[in-house]
Design a protein around this motif. Structure first.
Motif, PDB file in Angstrom:
ATOM      1  N   SER A 163       0.835  -1.207   0.000  1.00 47.59           N
ATOM      2  CA  SER A 163       0.000   0.000   0.000  1.00 47.59           C
ATOM      3  C   SER A 163       0.866   1.252   0.000  1.00 47.59           C
ATOM      4  CB  SER A 163      -0.929  -0.004   1.216  1.00 47.59           C
ATOM      5  OG  SER A 163      -1.796  -1.112   1.188  1.00 47.59           O
ATOM      6  N   GLY A 164       1.953   1.231   0.789  1.00 46.56           N
ATOM      7  CA  GLY A 164       2.857   2.369   0.792  1.00 46.56           C
ATOM      8  C   GLY A 164       3.539   2.565  -0.545  1.00 46.56           C
ATOM      9  N   VAL A 165       3.982   1.469  -1.161  1.00 47.47           N
ATOM     10  CA  VAL A 165       4.602   1.563  -2.478  1.00 47.47           C
ATOM     11  C   VAL A 165       3.589   2.039  -3.514  1.00 47.47           C
ATOM     12  CG1 VAL A 165       5.677   0.222  -4.317  1.00 47.47           C
ATOM     13  CG2 VAL A 165       6.342  -0.172  -1.945  1.00 47.47           C
ATOM     14  N   ARG A 166       2.350   1.550  -3.397  1.00 46.75           N
ATOM     15  CA  ARG A 166       1.317   1.958  -4.357  1.00 46.75           C
ATOM     16  C   ARG A 166       1.048   3.458  -4.265  1.00 46.75           C
ATOM     17  NH1 ARG A 166      -2.532  -0.745  -2.402  1.00 46.75           N
ATOM     18  NH2 ARG A 166      -1.800  -2.697  -3.320  1.00 46.75           N
ATOM     19  N   ALA A 167       1.005   3.985  -3.039  1.00 48.14           N
ATOM     20  CA  ALA A 167       0.788   5.421  -2.884  1.00 48.14           C
ATOM     21  C   ALA A 167       1.941   6.208  -3.502  1.00 48.14           C
ATOM     22  CB  ALA A 167       0.634   5.766  -1.410  1.00 48.14           C
ATOM     23  N   ARG A 168       3.159   5.737  -3.314  1.00 46.20           N
ATOM     24  CA  ARG A 168       4.309   6.422  -3.905  1.00 46.20           C
ATOM     25  C   ARG A 168       4.274   6.335  -5.424  1.00 46.20           C
ATOM     26  NH1 ARG A 168      10.198   4.224  -2.523  1.00 46.20           N
ATOM     27  NH2 ARG A 168       9.401   2.528  -3.835  1.00 46.20           N
ATOM     28  N   GLU A 169       3.921   5.165  -5.950  1.00 41.30           N
ATOM     29  CA  GLU A 169       3.869   5.007  -7.400  1.00 41.30           C
ATOM     30  C   GLU A 169       2.749   5.837  -8.022  1.00 41.30           C
ATOM     31  OE1 GLU A 169       3.555   0.821  -7.895  1.00 41.30           O
ATOM     32  OE2 GLU A 169       5.737   0.508  -7.849  1.00 41.30           O
ATOM     33  N   GLU A 170       1.620   5.959  -7.321  1.00 38.83           N
ATOM     34  CA  GLU A 170       0.544   6.796  -7.836  1.00 38.83           C
ATOM     35  C   GLU A 170       0.954   8.265  -7.848  1.00 38.83           C
ATOM     36  OE1 GLU A 170      -2.729   5.849  -5.345  1.00 38.83           O
ATOM     37  OE2 GLU A 170      -3.156   3.934  -6.347  1.00 38.83           O
ATOM     38  N   PHE A 171       1.711   8.691  -6.828  1.00 41.31           N
ATOM     39  CA  PHE A 171       2.217  10.062  -6.820  1.00 41.31           C
ATOM     40  C   PHE A 171       3.187  10.275  -7.974  1.00 41.31           C
ATOM     41  CE2 PHE A 171       5.398  13.180  -5.523  1.00 41.31           C
ATOM     42  CZ  PHE A 171       4.598  14.263  -5.173  1.00 41.31           C
ATOM     43  N   ASN A 172       4.099   9.304  -8.176  1.00 41.05           N
ATOM     44  CA  ASN A 172       5.051   9.423  -9.277  1.00 41.05           C
ATOM     45  C   ASN A 172       4.348   9.346 -10.631  1.00 41.05           C
ATOM     46  OD1 ASN A 172       7.275   9.639  -7.561  1.00 41.05           O
ATOM     47  ND2 ASN A 172       7.489   7.409  -7.418  1.00 41.05           N
TER      48      ASN A 172
ATOM     49  N   ASN B 171      -8.962  13.729 -10.212  1.00 37.78           N
ATOM     50  CA  ASN B 171      -9.416  12.421 -10.689  1.00 37.78           C
ATOM     51  C   ASN B 171      -8.311  11.369 -10.743  1.00 37.78           C
ATOM     52  OD1 ASN B 171     -12.057  13.460 -11.203  1.00 37.78           O
ATOM     53  ND2 ASN B 171     -11.289  14.384 -13.100  1.00 37.78           N
ATOM     54  N   SER B 172      -7.109  11.695 -10.343  1.00 38.84           N
ATOM     55  CA  SER B 172      -6.041  10.693 -10.365  1.00 38.84           C
ATOM     56  C   SER B 172      -6.278   9.660  -9.265  1.00 38.84           C
ATOM     57  CB  SER B 172      -4.681  11.368 -10.166  1.00 38.84           C
ATOM     58  OG  SER B 172      -4.607  11.939  -8.874  1.00 38.84           O
ATOM     59  N   PRO B 173      -5.730   8.431  -9.412  1.00 35.00           N
ATOM     60  CA  PRO B 173      -5.883   7.417  -8.348  1.00 35.00           C
ATOM     61  C   PRO B 173      -5.358   7.890  -6.999  1.00 35.00           C
ATOM     62  CG  PRO B 173      -5.085   6.409 -10.368  1.00 35.00           C
ATOM     63  CD  PRO B 173      -5.068   7.884 -10.607  1.00 35.00           C
ATOM     64  N   LEU B 174      -4.317   8.727  -7.014  1.00 29.33           N
ATOM     65  CA  LEU B 174      -3.794   9.247  -5.760  1.00 29.33           C
ATOM     66  C   LEU B 174      -4.845  10.075  -5.042  1.00 29.33           C
ATOM     67  CD1 LEU B 174      -1.333   9.773  -3.861  1.00 29.33           C
ATOM     68  CD2 LEU B 174      -0.889  11.811  -5.249  1.00 29.33           C
TER      69      LEU B 174
ATOM     70  N   ARG C 182      -0.605  13.163  -1.032  1.00 32.32           N
ATOM     71  CA  ARG C 182       0.270  12.059  -0.617  1.00 32.32           C
ATOM     72  C   ARG C 182       0.370  11.987   0.900  1.00 32.32           C
ATOM     73  NH1 ARG C 182       6.299  12.480  -2.648  1.00 32.32           N
ATOM     74  NH2 ARG C 182       6.291  14.092  -1.015  1.00 32.32           N
ATOM     75  N   GLY C 183       0.450  13.143   1.561  1.00 30.15           N
ATOM     76  CA  GLY C 183       0.499  13.149   3.017  1.00 30.15           C
ATOM     77  C   GLY C 183      -0.761  12.591   3.642  1.00 30.15           C
ATOM     78  N   GLU C 184      -1.916  12.922   3.046  1.00 30.01           N
ATOM     79  CA  GLU C 184      -3.166  12.366   3.583  1.00 30.01           C
ATOM     80  C   GLU C 184      -3.216  10.862   3.368  1.00 30.01           C
ATOM     81  OE1 GLU C 184      -8.021  12.799   3.159  1.00 30.01           O
ATOM     82  OE2 GLU C 184      -6.694  14.241   2.153  1.00 30.01           O
ATOM     83  N   ARG C 185      -2.707  10.419   2.201  1.00 28.36           N
ATOM     84  CA  ARG C 185      -2.657   8.974   1.983  1.00 28.36           C
ATOM     85  C   ARG C 185      -1.791   8.308   3.045  1.00 28.36           C
ATOM     86  NH1 ARG C 185      -3.479   6.754  -3.094  1.00 28.36           N
ATOM     87  NH2 ARG C 185      -2.790   4.811  -2.120  1.00 28.36           N
TER      88      ARG C 185
END
Length: 874
Positions: free
Chosen positions: A442-451, A491-494, A585-588
């Motif tokens: 989940s942490g990696v997914r949040a980072r990848e969605e931000f990137n 509308n992004s997944p992030l 990203r911080g809220e995620r």
């Protein structure tokens, strides 16, 4: 003669199977009798001494007449063969059982059918920092490729996938150590059958046939005859020490000249002896039986303890022995000479996650290298910074090779624990660590969605093919940058995974869009010089994004628009936009922090030993251990054993004084009346015998030894109680520390993720202009800043992989500490499969339809694994 044939047949006795089956019935009855307490009930715990037909060491020969196994050629050639007929007619190769392969095959099928299917390519999250480097791709200057690193220790065999519960179930019938323990328990019960037999009537029957030829010079000759002397007796030992023996002897003479049988004299004797001093009394006579019965109780408890210890040994890789505690009777006999290593399911699983973490780390470093190569082409970084990344890759490749070697060695050690061939491919299900894997994913997914948002915004020009050479210097029309930024922001997944950011951003943005440019600049204007503690205005990032968009849109009021100028303003928009998206990203991160899986609780009789006061938790723990630990029970029983031995040894110091009665009555001579006993021919005797205790040196020493042994037993009970309490108190502290370390490591992982993301943010953001236009990554001190930023990123990435490894290690250590704690307070109940039935999340046993009967001996093994049996069995 027919009667002689009858004697010979009767002398042969019963078959081997008869005696073996009688021993089995007696042992089963004894173990059933001793299993009255559910804490050490072995009736449903697979205690039988016969190898399971599914086991690798299954023996399908006749148990009483096994075939001769393969011999050592040199030993066979250099020694005589004492059993040549059996060696010739009953020799054959020693065959291994293959039922365990059927068990593994069905476990593998069941587990793979229950596994969730992997996501499709469309469902997979976008990779960070652009497209990921594929395994087979060659990165210039990066040394070995990922594919070459993978190929060093890679095998193509399809592995059996098993869970922890299935590994425990497999070990119940395939572990050599457990089979040794079952056989030792069986051997501990056999002395009890003998001691009980001592107090039942003992029957004896014997016969002697003598063929005699007499010459003419001998009195009564010439002639020949058969003399048959038969003897029968009954003896009985009583608990008081009295011994009763009655014996009937008879002689039958057959004159072969006349063929007339003549019964000689029958003689009936009876003897009854009661010791009154030495050797008499219940204390002395019943001591061997009492000790054998109690030793069997100790062995039954020891076997129950051994099974729980084996569960922790197989799951957690702890020590299998019960040292410093002993179990009399359980260690009888000869077992496996080579002890299996203590690899453990969970420690081996930790090695797997370390490999996977290093793989992800290496993939991230490859992506960094691609990014640095791009910056190098643009002149932002030098070869020095690229070389720093390459050096990090080389180290990661070496660590990955070492991690894979450790994993494969660990799997081989674990196979030895299970009694499996080391060449058998095996894969461990990661259900025990799945909560950690999901959390890190989940942490990696949040980072990848931000990137992915960053990449999508930066590639906006490229996707519209405006920098491909068609318009080398000017842009013909304005790109819909604001619409694109708004779409990504909302509308992004992030963003869709957030709550507050997604709901408040439209209103906040609309509020700032309603203000003039001068008003916005006044809000975010920075004082000169800038104070160190200058507070950033609220929503300053969103205001600067709005100002950057307006500057970009203002550019199009004048024609033509330079590509370089538009690109500079475009990158400024993207930079400010990503600063705004850091809020999402911080809220995620905040939302993910609330979803950390809780460690399994430890409740003991209504007390949560993890959160309760330490004194209260220690009290509950020690009370449970004192009440349930079999070592303490056995040590207390052994102290009483030593106390009883004092009286037994003291009895041997006494003199001898026995009272006996003898009766002898023959039959009438030459009357052919063998049962005409008694009457005037009887002789009665009252025997009084005694012996002064003049020589008792050996007995004195044994008595003094018994006194010392009793004192040692008292001290042994004390040290056993102290050691057990020290163990469980240490277990409790380890458990509480492991639980706290888990909470600490959660924050350490979060900080490591933040460090990597912040390092990338700084690396990819444009610097503050100093006297002119600059490109991303440049500044007045570009070389020093580039080296510093590179070192910061690589250090953060290294800290991340270390934090991930530590998280798995802390989680597994907690699971092992938890099961060790329950084991040491004897609260680790196992079902018939050998699985901890109180463990949360324990999967149910596989249905009988999934586990059919084992294949017959000689059945072909799976083709994909080849023939795993020894060469002599093929």
């Amino acid at each position: 003669m027919p009667w002689l044939a009858v004697i010979l047949i009767a002398a042969v006795g019963c078959t081997r199977a008869f005696f073996r089956e009688r021993a089995d019935r007696d042992v089963e009855a004894l173990l059933t009798e001793k299993s009255i307490d559910p804490r050490w009930d072995v009736r449903t715990r697979n205690w039988f001494a016969y190898p399971d037909p599914r086991a690798r060491f299954a023996d399908f020969d006749k148990p009483d007449k096994p075939k001769k196994p393969p011999d050592d050629p040199a030993a066979a050639a250099l020694s005589p063969d004492s059993q040549p007929l059996r060696s010739h007619f009953h020799s054959g190769p020693d065959q291994e059982g293959v039922g365990y392969l059927e068990f593994l095959r069905h476990c593998d099928q069941h587990n793979r059918n229950c596994r969730p299917r992997p996501a499709s390519d469309e469902e997979k999250p976008a990779a960070s920092l652009g497209a990921p480097v594929q395994d087979a791709a060659y990165v210039p200057g990066a040394g070995a490729t990922q594919a070459s690193v993978d190929a060093v220790l890679k095998t193509n065999e399809s592995a059996f996938l098993i869970t922890l519960e299935q590994a425990e179930e497999l070990a119940q019938f395939n572990s050599r150590e457990l089979q040794d323990a079952r056989e030792n328990l069986y051997l501990a019960a056999l002395p009890v059958t003998f001691e009980r037999f001592q107090f039942v009537p003992q029957f004896f029957a014997g016969v002697e046939a003598i063929r005699t030829w007499r010459g003419s010079g001998v009195a009564g000759g010439p002639g020949s005859s058969w003399n048959v002397n038969s003897t029968g007796s009954i003896s009985q030992l009583f608990p008081s020490g009295a011994a009763f023996v009655t014996r009937l002897a008879n002689q039958l003479v057959i004159d072969l000249g006349t063929g007339t049988p003549q019964v000689g004299i029958s003689n009936l004797t009876l003897s009854l002896t009661q010791p009154l001093l030495r050797g008499g009394g219940w204390a002395v006579t019943l001591e061997p039986l009492t000790q054998a019965e109690r030793t069997l109780v100790y062995a039954v408890r020891g076997y129950a303890r051994y099974r729980t210890n084996y569960y922790v040994y197989l799951a957690g890789g702890t020590d299998l022995s019960n040292a410093p505690y002993t179990y009399p009777g359980l260690n009888a006999g000869v077992g496996t000479s080579i002890q299996a290593p203590s690899a453990g399911y969970l420690p081996t699983l930790l090695l797997f996650h370390q490999v996977r973490n290093e793989q992800e780390n290496l993939a991230a470093l490859y992506r960094y290298l691609v990014l640095y190569r791009e910056y190098q082409k643009r002149g932002d970084f030098s070869e020095l910074q690229v070389g720093q990344v390459e050096q990090q890759i080389f180290g990661s490749q070496s660590r990955l090779l070492q991690r894979r070697q450790d994993l494969q060695n660990g799997l081989d050690q674990f196979k030895l624990q299970l009694g499996l061939p080391t060449r058998l491919p095996l894969e461990l299900d990661d259900s025990p660590t799945q909560p950690m894997s999901n959390m890190l994913a989940s942490g990696v997914r949040a980072r990848e969605e931000f990137n992915a948002v960053h990449d999508d915004a930066e590639d906006f020009f490229d996707r519209h093919q405006l920098l491909t050479g068609a318009f080398p210097s000017v842009l013909p029309f304005q790109l819909p940058l604001r619409e694109k930024i708004e779409s990504l922001a909302l509308n992004s997944p992030l963003t869709l995974a957030t709550k507050e950011f997604r709901t408040t951003l439209p209103e906040r943005w609309a509020n700032w869009r309603a203000k003039t440019t001068d008003e916005l600049k006044a809000i975010v204007k920075k004082p000169t010089p800038l104070p160190i503690d200058w507070p950033e205005p609220k929503d300053s990032r969103l205001i600067e994004l709005e100002l950057a968009l307006r500057a970009y849109e203002q550019l199009w009021t004048k024609k033509p628009v330079s590509v370089s100028t538009a690109n500079e303003l475009y990158e400024e928009v993207v930079s400010n936009f990503m600063r705004v998206m850091t809020e999402a990203r911080g809220e995620r991160r905040t939302l993910l922090r609330a979803t950390w899986p809780a460690a399994p609780g430890v409740n003991l009789d209504g007390t949560d030993v993890l959160t309760a006061d330490l004194d209260r938790a220690e009290t509950a723990t020690t009370q449970a251990a004192l009440a349930n630990r079999t070592e303490i029970m056995n040590a207390r029983g052994q102290m009483v054993d030593a106390w009883r031995h004092i009286a037994v040894r003291a009895n041997s110091l006494l003199g001898l004084f026995n009272v006996g009665y003898n009766l002898q009555t023959p039959s009438t001579p030459n009357a052919n009346e063998p049962f005409a006993l008694g009457g005037a021919r009887s002789t009665h005797q009252l025997v009084l015998s005694g012996e002064l205790p003049l020589v008792r040196r050996v007995e004195r020493n044994e008595y003094r030894t018994a006194l010392i042994a009793y004192q040692r037993a008292r001290r042994n009970l004390q040290v056993t109680e102290d050691s057990v309490l020290a163990d469980v108190r240490n277990d409790l502290r380890n458990l509480r520390v492991a639980a706290e370390n888990y909470r600490i490591q959660q924050r350490a992982v979060e900080v490591a993720f933040d460090q990597v993301e912040n390092s990338l943010d700084v690396l990819q953001s444009p610097p503050i202009p100093e006297g002119g236009v600059v490109r991303p990554g440049q500044s007045a001190q570009s070389a020093a800043n580039a080296a510093s930023l590179t070192q910061q990123l690589l250090s953060a990435q290294s800290s991340l992989v270390n934090a991930q490894n530590s998280l798995y290690s802390v989680w597994i250590n907690y699971l092992i500490a938890r099961m060790t704690f329950y084991r040491d307070i004897e609260r680790l109940p196992l079902d018939a499969r050998g699985v901890w039935i109180d463990e949360p999340g324990t999967s149910p046993p596989l249905g009988t339809e999934i586990l059919p009967a084992p294949e017959p001996v000689g059945a072909a093994e799976p083709e994909r694994f080849g023939d795993l049996r020894p060469a002599g069995d093929r």
